[in-house]
Write an enzyme that holds these catalytic residues in place. Structure first.
Site, PDB file in Angstrom:
ATOM      1  N   ASN A 198     -12.066  13.056  15.020  1.00  0.00           N
ATOM      2  CA  ASN A 198     -12.322  12.733  13.609  1.00  0.00           C
ATOM      3  C   ASN A 198     -13.762  12.988  13.158  1.00  0.00           C
ATOM      4  O   ASN A 198     -13.966  13.722  12.190  1.00  0.00           O
ATOM      5  CB  ASN A 198     -11.888  11.294  13.311  1.00  0.00           C
ATOM      6  CG  ASN A 198     -10.381  11.186  13.139  1.00  0.00           C
ATOM      7  OD1 ASN A 198      -9.667  12.147  13.346  1.00  0.00           O
ATOM      8  ND2 ASN A 198      -9.909  10.029  12.772  1.00  0.00           N
ATOM      9  N   ASN A 222      -5.013   3.569  11.117  1.00  0.00           N
ATOM     10  CA  ASN A 222      -5.851   4.134  12.168  1.00  0.00           C
ATOM     11  C   ASN A 222      -6.948   3.153  12.556  1.00  0.00           C
ATOM     12  O   ASN A 222      -7.393   2.369  11.710  1.00  0.00           O
ATOM     13  CB  ASN A 222      -6.542   5.400  11.646  1.00  0.00           C
ATOM     14  CG  ASN A 222      -5.953   6.652  12.252  1.00  0.00           C
ATOM     15  OD1 ASN A 222      -5.119   6.586  13.152  1.00  0.00           O
ATOM     16  ND2 ASN A 222      -6.396   7.797  11.759  1.00  0.00           N
ATOM     17  N   ASN A 247      -8.738  20.840  13.378  1.00  0.00           N
ATOM     18  CA  ASN A 247      -8.909  20.235  14.711  1.00  0.00           C
ATOM     19  C   ASN A 247      -9.089  21.278  15.818  1.00  0.00           C
ATOM     20  O   ASN A 247      -9.802  21.047  16.792  1.00  0.00           O
ATOM     21  CB  ASN A 247      -7.705  19.346  15.044  1.00  0.00           C
ATOM     22  CG  ASN A 247      -7.596  18.165  14.097  1.00  0.00           C
ATOM     23  OD1 ASN A 247      -8.510  17.905  13.324  1.00  0.00           O
ATOM     24  ND2 ASN A 247      -6.482  17.452  14.142  1.00  0.00           N
ATOM     25  N   GLY A 288       0.826  -1.212   0.000  1.00  0.00           N
ATOM     26  CA  GLY A 288       0.000   0.000   0.000  1.00  0.00           C
ATOM     27  C   GLY A 288       0.854   1.253   0.000  1.00  0.00           C
ATOM     28  O   GLY A 288       0.975   1.938   1.022  1.00  0.00           O
ATOM     29  N   PRO A 289       1.498   1.547  -1.147  1.00  0.00           N
ATOM     30  CA  PRO A 289       2.407   2.704  -1.197  1.00  0.00           C
ATOM     31  C   PRO A 289       1.649   4.021  -1.369  1.00  0.00           C
ATOM     32  O   PRO A 289       1.801   4.731  -2.358  1.00  0.00           O
ATOM     33  CB  PRO A 289       3.287   2.395  -2.412  1.00  0.00           C
ATOM     34  CG  PRO A 289       2.411   1.572  -3.308  1.00  0.00           C
ATOM     35  CD  PRO A 289       1.452   0.827  -2.437  1.00  0.00           C
ATOM     36  N   GLY A 290       0.803   4.336  -0.390  1.00  0.00           N
ATOM     37  CA  GLY A 290       0.103   5.628  -0.388  1.00  0.00           C
ATOM     38  C   GLY A 290       0.963   6.651   0.348  1.00  0.00           C
ATOM     39  O   GLY A 290       2.203   6.620   0.227  1.00  0.00           O
ATOM     40  N   LYS A 307      -5.273   6.096  21.515  1.00  0.00           N
ATOM     41  CA  LYS A 307      -5.339   6.824  20.238  1.00  0.00           C
ATOM     42  C   LYS A 307      -6.783   6.802  19.707  1.00  0.00           C
ATOM     43  O   LYS A 307      -7.295   7.810  19.217  1.00  0.00           O
ATOM     44  CB  LYS A 307      -4.372   6.145  19.243  1.00  0.00           C
ATOM     45  CG  LYS A 307      -4.511   6.548  17.789  1.00  0.00           C
ATOM     46  CD  LYS A 307      -3.695   7.772  17.450  1.00  0.00           C
ATOM     47  CE  LYS A 307      -4.089   8.427  16.165  1.00  0.00           C
ATOM     48  NZ  LYS A 307      -3.496   8.118  14.980  1.00  0.00           N
ATOM     49  N   GLY A 323       2.902   4.836   3.299  1.00  0.00           N
ATOM     50  CA  GLY A 323       3.714   3.775   2.701  1.00  0.00           C
ATOM     51  C   GLY A 323       4.884   4.331   1.896  1.00  0.00           C
ATOM     52  O   GLY A 323       6.009   3.808   1.960  1.00  0.00           O
ATOM     53  N   SER A 352      -7.769  13.073   9.434  1.00  0.00           N
ATOM     54  CA  SER A 352      -7.843  12.185   8.260  1.00  0.00           C
ATOM     55  C   SER A 352      -9.303  12.032   7.810  1.00  0.00           C
ATOM     56  O   SER A 352      -9.580  11.954   6.608  1.00  0.00           O
ATOM     57  CB  SER A 352      -7.242  10.824   8.597  1.00  0.00           C
ATOM     58  OG  SER A 352      -7.877  10.273   9.719  1.00  0.00           O
TER      59      SER A 352
HETATM   60  N1  LIG Z   1      -1.475  10.267   5.744  1.00  0.00           N
HETATM   61  C1  LIG Z   1      -1.225  10.560   7.008  1.00  0.00           C
HETATM   62  O1  LIG Z   1      -0.686  11.650   7.315  1.00  0.00           O
HETATM   63  C2  LIG Z   1      -1.531   9.590   8.108  1.00  0.00           C
HETATM   64  C3  LIG Z   1      -2.207   8.401   7.885  1.00  0.00           C
HETATM   65  N2  LIG Z   1      -2.429   7.534   8.928  1.00  0.00           N
HETATM   66  C4  LIG Z   1      -3.132   6.287   8.711  1.00  0.00           C
HETATM   67  O2  LIG Z   1      -2.321   5.427   7.920  1.00  0.00           O
HETATM   68  C5  LIG Z   1      -3.148   4.595   7.089  1.00  0.00           C
HETATM   69  C6  LIG Z   1      -2.745   4.820   5.638  1.00  0.00           C
HETATM   70  O3  LIG Z   1      -3.052   6.170   5.333  1.00  0.00           O
HETATM   71  P1  LIG Z   1      -2.554   6.911   4.024  1.00  0.00           P
HETATM   72  O4  LIG Z   1      -1.173   6.500   3.687  1.00  0.00           O
HETATM   73  O5  LIG Z   1      -2.852   8.344   4.215  1.00  0.00           O
HETATM   74  O6  LIG Z   1      -3.580   6.302   2.963  1.00  0.00           O
HETATM   75  P2  LIG Z   1      -3.449   6.244   1.375  1.00  0.00           P
HETATM   76  O7  LIG Z   1      -4.806   6.064   0.829  1.00  0.00           O
HETATM   77  O8  LIG Z   1      -2.610   7.387   0.897  1.00  0.00           O
HETATM   78  O9  LIG Z   1      -2.591   4.927   1.164  1.00  0.00           O
HETATM   79  C7  LIG Z   1      -3.119   3.640   1.040  1.00  0.00           C
HETATM   80  C8  LIG Z   1      -2.498   3.040  -0.193  1.00  0.00           C
HETATM   81  O10 LIG Z   1      -2.807   1.663  -0.251  1.00  0.00           O
HETATM   82  C9  LIG Z   1      -3.214   1.348  -1.582  1.00  0.00           C
HETATM   83  N3  LIG Z   1      -4.045   0.155  -1.567  1.00  0.00           N
HETATM   84  C10 LIG Z   1      -5.364   0.054  -1.282  1.00  0.00           C
HETATM   85  N4  LIG Z   1      -5.783  -1.228  -1.396  1.00  0.00           N
HETATM   86  C11 LIG Z   1      -4.706  -1.940  -1.767  1.00  0.00           C
HETATM   87  C12 LIG Z   1      -4.496  -3.315  -2.077  1.00  0.00           C
HETATM   88  N5  LIG Z   1      -5.501  -4.199  -2.055  1.00  0.00           N
HETATM   89  N6  LIG Z   1      -3.255  -3.721  -2.415  1.00  0.00           N
HETATM   90  C13 LIG Z   1      -2.237  -2.831  -2.476  1.00  0.00           C
HETATM   91  N7  LIG Z   1      -2.370  -1.510  -2.210  1.00  0.00           N
HETATM   92  C14 LIG Z   1      -3.588  -1.071  -1.863  1.00  0.00           C
HETATM   93  C15 LIG Z   1      -3.973   2.591  -2.013  1.00  0.00           C
HETATM   94  O11 LIG Z   1      -4.141   2.626  -3.420  1.00  0.00           O
HETATM   95  P3  LIG Z   1      -5.354   3.498  -4.031  1.00  0.00           P
HETATM   96  O12 LIG Z   1      -5.106   4.916  -3.580  1.00  0.00           O
HETATM   97  O13 LIG Z   1      -5.202   3.288  -5.493  1.00  0.00           O
HETATM   98  O14 LIG Z   1      -6.604   2.927  -3.444  1.00  0.00           O
HETATM   99  C16 LIG Z   1      -3.029   3.676  -1.486  1.00  0.00           C
HETATM  100  O15 LIG Z   1      -1.956   3.882  -2.368  1.00  0.00           O
HETATM  101  C17 LIG Z   1      -4.585   5.018   7.397  1.00  0.00           C
HETATM  102  O16 LIG Z   1      -5.129   4.189   8.365  1.00  0.00           O
HETATM  103  C18 LIG Z   1      -4.437   6.437   7.930  1.00  0.00           C
HETATM  104  O17 LIG Z   1      -5.506   6.814   8.769  1.00  0.00           O
HETATM  105  C19 LIG Z   1      -1.969   7.784  10.184  1.00  0.00           C
HETATM  106  C20 LIG Z   1      -1.289   8.939  10.448  1.00  0.00           C
HETATM  107  C21 LIG Z   1      -1.058   9.948   9.460  1.00  0.00           C
HETATM  108  C1  LIG Z   2      -5.391  12.205  16.163  1.00  0.00           C
HETATM  109  C2  LIG Z   2      -5.966  12.672  14.850  1.00  0.00           C
HETATM  110  C3  LIG Z   2      -7.346  13.172  15.049  1.00  0.00           C
HETATM  111  C4  LIG Z   2      -5.059  13.820  14.420  1.00  0.00           C
HETATM  112  O1  LIG Z   2      -5.659  14.662  13.515  1.00  0.00           O
HETATM  113  C5  LIG Z   2      -6.023  11.502  13.902  1.00  0.00           C
HETATM  114  O2  LIG Z   2      -5.770  10.407  14.298  1.00  0.00           O
HETATM  115  C6  LIG Z   2      -6.449  11.610  12.507  1.00  0.00           C
HETATM  116  O3  LIG Z   2      -6.394  12.668  11.897  1.00  0.00           O
HETATM  117  O4  LIG Z   2      -6.846  10.557  11.986  1.00  0.00           O
END
Ligand SMILES: NC(=O)C1=CN([C@@H]2O[C@H](COP(=O)(O)OP(=O)(O)OC[C@H]3O[C@@H](n4cnc5c(N)ncnc54)[C@H](OP(=O)(O)O)[C@@H]3O)[C@@H](O)[C@H]2O)C=CC1
Ligand SMILES: CC(C)(CO)C(=O)C(=O)O
Length: 295
Positions: free
Chosen positions: A183, A94, A193, A7-9, A175, A12, A245
Protein backbone atom coordinates in the site's frame (compact mmCIF):
# COMPACT_ATOMS: atom_id res chain seq x y z
CA UNK A 1 -32.30 -12.66 8.50
CA UNK A 2 -32.69 -8.92 9.26
CA UNK A 3 -29.40 -7.33 8.30
CA UNK A 4 -28.13 -3.74 8.27
CA UNK A 5 -25.13 -2.56 6.33
CA UNK A 6 -23.44 0.39 7.99
CA UNK A 7 -21.56 2.39 5.33
CA UNK A 8 -23.03 1.60 1.90
CA UNK A 9 -19.87 2.43 -0.05
CA UNK A 10 -18.17 0.08 -2.51
CA UNK A 11 -17.98 -3.03 -0.30
CA UNK A 12 -21.19 -2.21 1.59
CA UNK A 13 -23.24 -1.86 -1.60
CA UNK A 14 -21.89 -5.13 -2.99
CA UNK A 15 -22.83 -6.93 0.23
CA UNK A 16 -26.23 -5.25 0.59
CA UNK A 17 -27.32 -6.20 -2.94
CA UNK A 18 -25.96 -9.76 -2.75
CA UNK A 19 -27.63 -10.34 0.64
CA UNK A 20 -31.01 -9.19 -0.77
CA UNK A 21 -30.55 -11.55 -3.73
CA UNK A 22 -29.91 -14.28 -1.19
CA UNK A 23 -33.31 -13.68 0.46
CA UNK A 24 -32.46 -11.49 3.47
CA UNK A 25 -34.18 -8.32 4.68
CA UNK A 26 -31.47 -5.73 4.26
CA UNK A 27 -31.45 -2.06 5.25
CA UNK A 28 -28.61 0.37 5.04
CA UNK A 29 -27.27 3.10 7.30
CA UNK A 30 -25.30 5.69 5.40
CA UNK A 31 -24.49 9.38 5.63
CA UNK A 32 -27.24 10.46 3.23
CA UNK A 33 -30.46 11.80 4.77
CA UNK A 34 -32.76 10.10 2.20
CA UNK A 35 -35.08 7.51 3.71
CA UNK A 36 -34.57 5.20 0.72
CA UNK A 37 -31.60 4.62 -1.54
CA UNK A 38 -31.42 2.70 -4.78
CA UNK A 39 -28.26 0.61 -5.23
CA UNK A 40 -27.15 -1.74 -7.97
CA UNK A 41 -24.21 -3.94 -8.91
CA UNK A 42 -22.88 -3.58 -12.48
CA UNK A 43 -25.91 -3.36 -14.81
CA UNK A 44 -28.09 -5.61 -12.64
CA UNK A 45 -31.60 -4.72 -11.46
CA UNK A 46 -31.35 -1.95 -8.78
CA UNK A 47 -32.62 -2.63 -5.25
CA UNK A 48 -34.39 -0.04 -3.13
CA UNK A 49 -33.11 0.02 0.48
CA UNK A 50 -34.47 1.83 3.48
CA UNK A 51 -31.78 4.13 4.88
CA UNK A 52 -31.18 5.26 8.45
CA UNK A 53 -34.39 3.70 9.76
CA UNK A 54 -33.99 3.32 13.54
CA UNK A 55 -36.70 0.63 13.75
CA UNK A 56 -34.97 -1.47 11.08
CA UNK A 57 -31.69 -1.02 12.92
CA UNK A 58 -33.28 -2.13 16.19
CA UNK A 59 -34.72 -5.22 14.42
CA UNK A 60 -31.37 -6.15 12.92
CA UNK A 61 -29.99 -9.52 13.95
CA UNK A 62 -26.73 -8.76 12.15
CA UNK A 63 -24.98 -5.53 11.24
CA UNK A 64 -21.96 -5.39 8.94
CA UNK A 65 -19.82 -2.29 9.25
CA UNK A 66 -18.14 -1.52 5.92
CA UNK A 67 -16.72 1.97 6.45
CA UNK A 68 -13.00 2.78 6.21
CA UNK A 69 -10.94 1.93 9.31
CA UNK A 70 -10.74 5.56 10.44
CA UNK A 71 -14.53 5.99 10.06
CA UNK A 72 -15.58 3.02 12.21
CA UNK A 73 -15.81 4.77 15.57
CA UNK A 74 -17.88 7.67 14.22
CA UNK A 75 -20.15 5.26 12.37
CA UNK A 76 -20.69 2.86 15.27
CA UNK A 77 -20.93 4.98 18.41
CA UNK A 78 -24.12 6.91 17.44
CA UNK A 79 -26.02 3.71 16.61
CA UNK A 80 -24.99 1.39 19.44
CA UNK A 81 -27.90 2.37 21.67
CA UNK A 82 -30.44 1.36 18.97
CA UNK A 83 -29.06 -2.17 18.57
CA UNK A 84 -30.75 -5.21 20.09
CA UNK A 85 -28.48 -6.65 22.81
CA UNK A 86 -27.95 -9.88 20.81
CA UNK A 87 -27.29 -8.19 17.48
CA UNK A 88 -24.17 -9.65 15.84
CA UNK A 89 -21.59 -7.07 14.75
CA UNK A 90 -19.22 -7.82 11.87
CA UNK A 91 -16.43 -5.37 11.04
CA UNK A 92 -15.05 -5.47 7.52
CA UNK A 93 -12.21 -3.06 6.83
CA UNK A 94 -8.51 -2.95 6.06
CA UNK A 95 -5.98 -2.61 8.85
CA UNK A 96 -6.03 -3.42 12.56
CA UNK A 97 -6.46 -1.74 15.90
CA UNK A 98 -9.88 -0.15 15.48
CA UNK A 99 -11.83 -2.55 17.66
CA UNK A 100 -9.44 -2.28 20.63
CA UNK A 101 -10.60 1.33 21.08
CA UNK A 102 -14.33 0.64 20.97
CA UNK A 103 -14.86 -2.92 22.17
CA UNK A 104 -15.79 -1.85 25.70
CA UNK A 105 -18.89 -0.16 24.23
CA UNK A 106 -20.06 -3.33 22.46
CA UNK A 107 -18.49 -6.20 24.41
CA UNK A 108 -21.90 -7.77 25.20
CA UNK A 109 -22.53 -8.29 21.44
CA UNK A 110 -21.09 -11.16 19.40
CA UNK A 111 -18.22 -9.42 17.53
CA UNK A 112 -16.59 -10.76 14.38
CA UNK A 113 -13.90 -9.40 12.09
CA UNK A 114 -13.69 -9.99 8.37
CA UNK A 115 -11.20 -9.29 5.63
CA UNK A 116 -11.99 -9.53 1.95
CA UNK A 117 -10.11 -9.59 -1.33
CA UNK A 118 -13.12 -8.72 -3.52
CA UNK A 119 -12.49 -5.76 -5.77
CA UNK A 120 -15.25 -3.18 -5.93
CA UNK A 121 -15.35 0.20 -7.59
CA UNK A 122 -18.06 2.77 -6.84
CA UNK A 123 -18.16 5.45 -9.56
CA UNK A 124 -21.32 7.11 -8.16
CA UNK A 125 -23.58 6.91 -5.12
CA UNK A 126 -26.00 4.40 -6.69
CA UNK A 127 -23.84 1.83 -8.43
CA UNK A 128 -20.83 -0.39 -7.91
CA UNK A 129 -18.76 -2.47 -10.28
CA UNK A 130 -17.60 -5.81 -8.97
CA UNK A 131 -14.17 -5.73 -10.56
CA UNK A 132 -12.62 -8.79 -8.94
CA UNK A 133 -14.09 -11.86 -7.28
CA UNK A 134 -12.30 -12.59 -4.04
CA UNK A 135 -12.33 -14.47 -0.77
CA UNK A 136 -13.68 -13.26 2.55
CA UNK A 137 -12.21 -14.59 5.77
CA UNK A 138 -14.33 -14.28 8.87
CA UNK A 139 -13.59 -15.03 12.51
CA UNK A 140 -14.75 -14.31 16.03
CA UNK A 141 -13.21 -11.42 17.98
CA UNK A 142 -14.85 -12.30 21.30
CA UNK A 143 -16.22 -15.60 22.64
CA UNK A 144 -19.77 -14.85 21.49
CA UNK A 145 -18.42 -14.02 18.02
CA UNK A 146 -16.50 -17.30 17.91
CA UNK A 147 -19.86 -19.10 18.23
CA UNK A 148 -21.17 -17.51 15.02
CA UNK A 149 -19.62 -19.95 12.54
CA UNK A 150 -23.09 -20.28 10.94
CA UNK A 151 -22.48 -16.86 9.35
CA UNK A 152 -20.00 -18.46 6.94
CA UNK A 153 -22.81 -20.38 5.22
CA UNK A 154 -25.09 -17.35 5.19
CA UNK A 155 -22.48 -14.98 3.75
CA UNK A 156 -21.03 -17.58 1.38
CA UNK A 157 -24.51 -18.10 -0.11
CA UNK A 158 -24.74 -14.37 -0.77
CA UNK A 159 -21.17 -13.52 -1.81
CA UNK A 160 -18.84 -16.51 -2.14
CA UNK A 161 -16.26 -17.48 -1.17
CA UNK A 162 -16.35 -17.12 2.61
CA UNK A 163 -13.96 -19.04 4.85
CA UNK A 164 -13.96 -19.32 8.64
CA UNK A 165 -10.76 -18.26 10.34
CA UNK A 166 -10.29 -19.89 13.74
CA UNK A 167 -7.63 -17.27 14.50
CA UNK A 168 -8.73 -14.05 12.85
CA UNK A 169 -5.86 -12.20 14.56
CA UNK A 170 -3.34 -14.34 12.63
CA UNK A 171 -5.31 -13.87 9.40
CA UNK A 172 -5.44 -10.10 9.87
CA UNK A 173 -1.74 -9.88 10.74
CA UNK A 174 -0.81 -11.75 7.56
CA UNK A 175 -2.98 -9.40 5.51
CA UNK A 176 -1.54 -6.40 7.38
CA UNK A 177 2.03 -7.50 6.60
CA UNK A 178 1.27 -7.53 2.88
CA UNK A 179 -0.60 -4.23 3.02
CA UNK A 180 2.31 -2.60 4.93
CA UNK A 181 4.50 -3.35 1.91
CA UNK A 182 2.21 -2.89 -1.11
CA UNK A 183 0.00 0.00 0.00
CA UNK A 184 2.46 2.76 0.96
CA UNK A 185 4.92 2.09 -1.86
CA UNK A 186 2.25 2.03 -4.58
CA UNK A 187 0.61 5.11 -3.04
CA UNK A 188 3.88 7.04 -3.05
CA UNK A 189 4.89 5.91 -6.53
CA UNK A 190 1.31 6.12 -7.86
CA UNK A 191 1.67 2.83 -9.68
CA UNK A 192 -0.03 -0.55 -9.99
CA UNK A 193 0.94 -3.33 -7.56
CA UNK A 194 2.98 -5.21 -10.20
CA UNK A 195 5.72 -2.56 -10.14
CA UNK A 196 6.97 -4.09 -6.91
CA UNK A 197 8.45 -6.97 -8.92
CA UNK A 198 11.02 -4.54 -10.31
CA UNK A 199 14.58 -5.18 -9.12
CA UNK A 200 14.94 -1.68 -7.66
CA UNK A 201 12.39 -2.49 -4.92
CA UNK A 202 13.98 -5.77 -3.85
CA UNK A 203 16.05 -4.40 -0.95
CA UNK A 204 13.24 -2.25 0.36
CA UNK A 205 10.81 -5.19 0.30
CA UNK A 206 13.31 -7.43 2.13
CA UNK A 207 13.96 -4.78 4.79
CA UNK A 208 10.27 -4.07 5.31
CA UNK A 209 9.43 -7.76 5.64
CA UNK A 210 12.31 -8.40 8.07
CA UNK A 211 11.01 -5.63 10.34
CA UNK A 212 7.45 -6.93 10.09
CA UNK A 213 8.48 -10.51 10.95
CA UNK A 214 10.15 -9.27 14.18
CA UNK A 215 7.00 -7.46 15.27
CA UNK A 216 4.74 -10.38 14.36
CA UNK A 217 6.90 -12.76 16.42
CA UNK A 218 6.65 -10.48 19.46
CA UNK A 219 2.88 -10.36 18.94
CA UNK A 220 2.82 -14.15 19.13
CA UNK A 221 2.15 -14.70 15.43
CA UNK A 222 3.98 -17.69 14.00
CA UNK A 223 5.59 -16.63 10.75
CA UNK A 224 8.92 -16.37 8.99
CA UNK A 225 10.49 -14.31 6.25
CA UNK A 226 10.09 -16.99 3.56
CA UNK A 227 6.38 -17.63 4.18
CA UNK A 228 5.65 -13.91 4.24
CA UNK A 229 7.66 -13.13 1.12
CA UNK A 230 5.95 -16.03 -0.68
CA UNK A 231 2.53 -14.66 0.32
CA UNK A 232 3.59 -11.16 -0.72
CA UNK A 233 4.80 -12.39 -4.11
CA UNK A 234 1.54 -14.26 -4.65
CA UNK A 235 -0.54 -11.17 -3.84
CA UNK A 236 1.57 -8.93 -6.09
CA UNK A 237 1.19 -11.48 -8.92
CA UNK A 238 -2.58 -11.85 -8.43
CA UNK A 239 -3.10 -8.10 -8.28
CA UNK A 240 -0.28 -6.92 -10.58
CA UNK A 241 -2.55 -4.77 -12.73
CA UNK A 242 -4.61 -3.47 -9.79
CA UNK A 243 -4.14 -0.27 -7.89
CA UNK A 244 -4.00 -0.66 -4.12
CA UNK A 245 -6.63 1.04 -1.98
CA UNK A 246 -3.99 3.47 -0.68
CA UNK A 247 -2.81 4.32 -4.20
CA UNK A 248 -6.42 5.26 -4.97
CA UNK A 249 -6.92 7.19 -1.74
CA UNK A 250 -3.82 9.29 -2.47
CA UNK A 251 -4.78 9.71 -6.13
CA UNK A 252 -8.22 11.06 -5.14
CA UNK A 253 -6.67 13.03 -2.25
CA UNK A 254 -8.66 11.12 0.40
CA UNK A 255 -7.56 10.27 3.91
CA UNK A 256 -5.76 6.90 3.79
CA UNK A 257 -5.89 3.96 6.20
CA UNK A 258 -2.13 4.23 6.93
CA UNK A 259 -2.71 4.74 10.68
CA UNK A 260 -4.38 1.32 10.86
CA UNK A 261 -1.88 -0.43 8.57
CA UNK A 262 1.74 0.76 9.01
CA UNK A 263 0.68 2.91 11.97
CA UNK A 264 -0.59 -0.21 13.76
CA UNK A 265 2.65 -2.06 13.02
CA UNK A 266 4.69 0.87 14.41
CA UNK A 267 2.58 1.07 17.58
CA UNK A 268 3.18 -2.66 18.23
CA UNK A 269 6.89 -2.28 17.40
CA UNK A 270 7.15 0.54 19.96
CA UNK A 271 5.38 -1.57 22.56
CA UNK A 272 8.03 -4.28 22.13
CA UNK A 273 10.99 -1.90 21.72
CA UNK A 274 11.62 -2.97 18.11
CA UNK A 275 13.01 -0.52 15.58
CA UNK A 276 11.16 -0.45 12.24
CA UNK A 277 12.94 2.39 10.37
CA UNK A 278 11.91 1.41 6.84
CA UNK A 279 8.24 1.07 7.75
CA UNK A 280 8.40 4.31 9.74
CA UNK A 281 9.92 6.07 6.73
CA UNK A 282 7.02 4.99 4.49
CA UNK A 283 4.50 5.94 7.19
CA UNK A 284 5.96 9.44 7.49
CA UNK A 285 6.01 9.92 3.71
CA UNK A 286 2.31 9.01 3.44
CA UNK A 287 1.40 11.29 6.38
CA UNK A 288 3.31 14.09 4.69
CA UNK A 289 1.41 13.55 1.43
CA UNK A 290 -1.95 13.45 3.27
CA UNK A 291 -0.99 16.58 5.19
CA UNK A 292 -0.40 18.49 1.96
CA UNK A 293 -3.76 17.78 0.36
CA UNK A 294 -5.79 17.83 3.56
CA UNK A 295 -4.75 21.40 4.38
N1 LIG B 1 -13.35 -1.25 -2.41
C1 LIG B 1 -12.65 -2.37 -2.42
O1 LIG B 1 -12.45 -2.99 -3.49
C2 LIG B 1 -12.11 -2.95 -1.15
C3 LIG B 1 -12.19 -2.30 0.07
N2 LIG B 1 -11.70 -2.91 1.20
C4 LIG B 1 -11.78 -2.24 2.49
O2 LIG B 1 -13.15 -2.16 2.88
C5 LIG B 1 -13.37 -0.96 3.65
C6 LIG B 1 -14.46 -0.15 2.97
O3 LIG B 1 -13.95 0.24 1.70
P1 LIG B 1 -14.84 0.86 0.55
O4 LIG B 1 -16.16 0.21 0.50
O5 LIG B 1 -14.00 0.87 -0.67
O6 LIG B 1 -14.98 2.35 1.10
P2 LIG B 1 -16.07 3.46 0.71
O7 LIG B 1 -15.51 4.77 1.07
O8 LIG B 1 -16.54 3.22 -0.69
O9 LIG B 1 -17.27 3.09 1.67
C7 LIG B 1 -17.43 3.57 2.97
C8 LIG B 1 -18.84 4.10 3.06
O10 LIG B 1 -19.14 4.39 4.41
C9 LIG B 1 -19.78 5.66 4.46
N3 LIG B 1 -19.61 6.24 5.78
C10 LIG B 1 -18.54 6.91 6.27
N4 LIG B 1 -18.77 7.31 7.54
C11 LIG B 1 -20.01 6.90 7.85
C12 LIG B 1 -20.84 7.03 9.00
N5 LIG B 1 -20.43 7.71 10.08
N6 LIG B 1 -22.07 6.47 8.98
C13 LIG B 1 -22.51 5.82 7.89
N7 LIG B 1 -21.78 5.66 6.75
C14 LIG B 1 -20.55 6.20 6.73
C15 LIG B 1 -19.07 6.45 3.37
O11 LIG B 1 -19.80 7.61 3.01
P3 LIG B 1 -19.01 8.85 2.34
O12 LIG B 1 -18.40 8.30 1.07
O13 LIG B 1 -20.08 9.84 2.12
O14 LIG B 1 -17.97 9.26 3.33
C16 LIG B 1 -19.03 5.40 2.26
O15 LIG B 1 -20.25 5.34 1.57
C17 LIG B 1 -12.01 -0.25 3.69
O16 LIG B 1 -11.33 -0.59 4.85
C18 LIG B 1 -11.29 -0.79 2.47
O17 LIG B 1 -9.88 -0.72 2.59
C19 LIG B 1 -11.17 -4.16 1.18
C20 LIG B 1 -11.08 -4.84 0.00
C21 LIG B 1 -11.48 -4.29 -1.25
C1 LIG C 1 -3.52 -6.49 -0.56
C2 LIG C 1 -3.75 -5.14 -1.19
C3 LIG C 1 -2.48 -4.39 -1.26
C4 LIG C 1 -4.24 -5.46 -2.60
O1 LIG C 1 -4.08 -4.41 -3.47
C5 LIG C 1 -4.71 -4.36 -0.33
O2 LIG C 1 -5.03 -4.79 0.73
C6 LIG C 1 -5.22 -3.04 -0.68
O3 LIG C 1 -5.26 -2.65 -1.84
O4 LIG C 1 -5.63 -2.35 0.26
Amino acid sequence: MNISIIGPGAIGTLLACRLVNSGHHVSIWGKSLSSTISLRINKEQPHLFSNCNKQHLANSELIIITVKAWQVENALVPIVSYLHKDCIIVFMHNGMGVIEHICNKISHHPILLATTTHGVYKPNSMQVFHTGKGITKLGGYNDKGKHCVFLVKLLDHALPEVIWSSSIKVTLWNKLAISCVINPITALEQCANGILFKKRYEHLLINLLNEIVLVMHEEGIETNFFDLSFALGKTIKNTEKNFSSMQQDVFFQRKTEIDFITGYLISKAEKHGILVPKNRFLYQKIKLKEGIYQK
